[in-house]
Scaffold this motif. Structure first.
Motif, PDB file in Angstrom:
ATOM      1  N   PRO A 182     -54.570-111.874  88.870  1.00 23.51           N
ATOM      2  CA  PRO A 182     -55.201-112.588  87.758  1.00 23.51           C
ATOM      3  C   PRO A 182     -54.337-113.734  87.222  1.00 23.51           C
ATOM      4  O   PRO A 182     -54.852-114.789  86.866  1.00 23.51           O
ATOM      5  N   ALA A 183     -53.026-113.541  87.190  1.00 30.91           N
ATOM      6  CA  ALA A 183     -52.148-114.600  86.689  1.00 30.91           C
ATOM      7  C   ALA A 183     -52.168-115.814  87.608  1.00 30.91           C
ATOM      8  O   ALA A 183     -52.246-116.961  87.138  1.00 30.91           O
ATOM      9  N   ALA A 184     -52.132-115.592  88.912  1.00 29.81           N
ATOM     10  CA  ALA A 184     -52.156-116.719  89.851  1.00 29.81           C
ATOM     11  C   ALA A 184     -53.499-117.429  89.815  1.00 29.81           C
ATOM     12  O   ALA A 184     -53.560-118.658  89.858  1.00 29.81           O
ATOM     13  N   THR A 185     -54.576-116.664  89.716  1.00 30.09           N
ATOM     14  CA  THR A 185     -55.905-117.273  89.660  1.00 30.09           C
ATOM     15  C   THR A 185     -56.075-118.056  88.364  1.00 30.09           C
ATOM     16  O   THR A 185     -56.648-119.155  88.361  1.00 30.09           O
ATOM     17  N   SER A 186     -55.564-117.549  87.267  1.00 32.11           N
ATOM     18  CA  SER A 186     -55.635-118.264  85.998  1.00 32.11           C
ATOM     19  C   SER A 186     -54.865-119.568  86.052  1.00 32.11           C
ATOM     20  O   SER A 186     -55.318-120.593  85.545  1.00 32.11           O
ATOM     21  N   THR A 187     -53.712-119.559  86.689  1.00 31.60           N
ATOM     22  CA  THR A 187     -52.933-120.781  86.826  1.00 31.60           C
ATOM     23  C   THR A 187     -53.660-121.792  87.694  1.00 31.60           C
ATOM     24  O   THR A 187     -53.687-122.994  87.395  1.00 31.60           O
ATOM     25  N   ARG A 188     -54.269-121.333  88.755  1.00 34.41           N
ATOM     26  CA  ARG A 188     -54.972-122.241  89.674  1.00 34.41           C
ATOM     27  C   ARG A 188     -56.230-122.813  89.031  1.00 34.41           C
ATOM     28  O   ARG A 188     -56.544-123.988  89.189  1.00 34.41           O
ATOM     29  N   MET A 189     -56.969-122.000  88.284  1.00 36.38           N
ATOM     30  CA  MET A 189     -58.235-122.445  87.717  1.00 36.38           C
ATOM     31  C   MET A 189     -58.055-123.252  86.432  1.00 36.38           C
ATOM     32  O   MET A 189     -58.916-124.047  86.073  1.00 36.38           O
ATOM     33  N   GLY A 190     -56.968-123.044  85.722  1.00 40.64           N
ATOM     34  CA  GLY A 190     -56.753-123.782  84.476  1.00 40.64           C
ATOM     35  C   GLY A 190     -57.633-123.240  83.366  1.00 40.64           C
ATOM     36  O   GLY A 190     -57.893-122.049  83.270  1.00 40.64           O
ATOM     37  N   ASN A 191     -58.135-124.173  82.511  1.00 37.06           N
ATOM     38  CA  ASN A 191     -58.923-123.729  81.362  1.00 37.06           C
ATOM     39  C   ASN A 191     -60.358-123.354  81.735  1.00 37.06           C
ATOM     40  O   ASN A 191     -61.125-122.934  80.883  1.00 37.06           O
ATOM     41  N   THR A 192     -60.726-123.471  83.002  1.00 34.10           N
ATOM     42  CA  THR A 192     -62.071-123.074  83.420  1.00 34.10           C
ATOM     43  C   THR A 192     -62.105-121.652  83.961  1.00 34.10           C
ATOM     44  O   THR A 192     -63.132-121.218  84.467  1.00 34.10           O
ATOM     45  N   PHE A 193     -61.004-120.930  83.832  1.00 35.12           N
ATOM     46  CA  PHE A 193     -60.950-119.557  84.343  1.00 35.12           C
ATOM     47  C   PHE A 193     -61.919-118.678  83.565  1.00 35.12           C
ATOM     48  O   PHE A 193     -61.862-118.562  82.359  1.00 35.12           O
ATOM     49  N   GLY A 194     -62.847-118.078  84.265  1.00 33.45           N
ATOM     50  CA  GLY A 194     -63.827-117.205  83.647  1.00 33.45           C
ATOM     51  C   GLY A 194     -65.084-117.909  83.206  1.00 33.45           C
ATOM     52  O   GLY A 194     -66.042-117.269  82.793  1.00 33.45           O
ATOM     53  N   THR A 195     -65.121-119.251  83.249  1.00 35.33           N
ATOM     54  CA  THR A 195     -66.308-119.979  82.803  1.00 35.33           C
ATOM     55  C   THR A 195     -66.932-120.819  83.903  1.00 35.33           C
ATOM     56  O   THR A 195     -68.086-121.218  83.775  1.00 35.33           O
ATOM     57  N   SER A 196     -66.183-121.115  84.952  1.00 35.28           N
ATOM     58  CA  SER A 196     -66.708-121.964  86.006  1.00 35.28           C
ATOM     59  C   SER A 196     -66.103-121.547  87.338  1.00 35.28           C
ATOM     60  O   SER A 196     -65.046-120.921  87.392  1.00 35.28           O
ATOM     61  N   VAL A 197     -66.807-121.918  88.410  1.00 34.75           N
ATOM     62  CA  VAL A 197     -66.271-121.635  89.735  1.00 34.75           C
ATOM     63  C   VAL A 197     -65.459-122.806  90.258  1.00 34.75           C
ATOM     64  O   VAL A 197     -64.810-122.696  91.291  1.00 34.75           O
ATOM     65  N   LYS A 198     -65.493-123.935  89.548  1.00 31.60           N
ATOM     66  CA  LYS A 198     -64.722-125.113  89.951  1.00 31.60           C
ATOM     67  C   LYS A 198     -63.419-125.149  89.171  1.00 31.60           C
ATOM     68  O   LYS A 198     -63.425-125.044  87.940  1.00 31.60           O
ATOM     69  N   PRO A 199     -62.285-125.313  89.858  1.00 34.01           N
ATOM     70  CA  PRO A 199     -61.015-125.360  89.146  1.00 34.01           C
ATOM     71  C   PRO A 199     -60.886-126.625  88.314  1.00 34.01           C
ATOM     72  O   PRO A 199     -61.521-127.627  88.577  1.00 34.01           O
TER      73      PRO A 199
END
Length: 104
Positions: free
Chosen positions: A82-99
């Motif tokens: 989850p930490a790596a995915t959050s870093t990769r996605m930025g502020n769109t983590f959990g709201t969008s499929v586009k980073p």
């Protein structure tokens, strides 16, 4: 008498040189056959195997490999955390499929 002395001295010199030659470590020999080099892998393995820390490193590798896959942390197995995915996605983590991408 001089001839006997020269032969004895020559024999002693030859024996000393041959023993000094035998004490020197022999290098690895590469043979070229038909334009292809064929190194002596046994010799190279012996040269690489003389590392005193090599046994400790091999033991640590075996210990690491002996741990079952399901007990390893996800980042060692290659799974996303989850930490790596959050870093990769930025502020769109959990709201969008586009980073998140910086503006051009």
């Amino acid at each position: 008498m001089k001839t006997l002395w020269k032969i004895t001295l020559g024999g002693l010199l030859l024996a000393a040189l041959s023993s000094a030659w035998a004490e020197q470590p022999l290098g690895c020999v590469e043979v070229t056959v038909g334009g292809y080099k064929a190194p002596n892998y046994d010799c190279l393995s012996q040269q690489m195997g003389n590392n005193p820390d090599g046994a400790a490193a091999a033991q640590k590798n075996q210990e690491a490999l002996s741990m079952p896959v399901y007990k390893r942390p996800p980042n060692q197995v290659g799974l996303a955390t989850p930490a790596a995915t959050s870093t990769r996605m930025g502020n769109t983590f959990g709201t969008s499929v586009k980073p998140q991408r910086p503006p051009n």
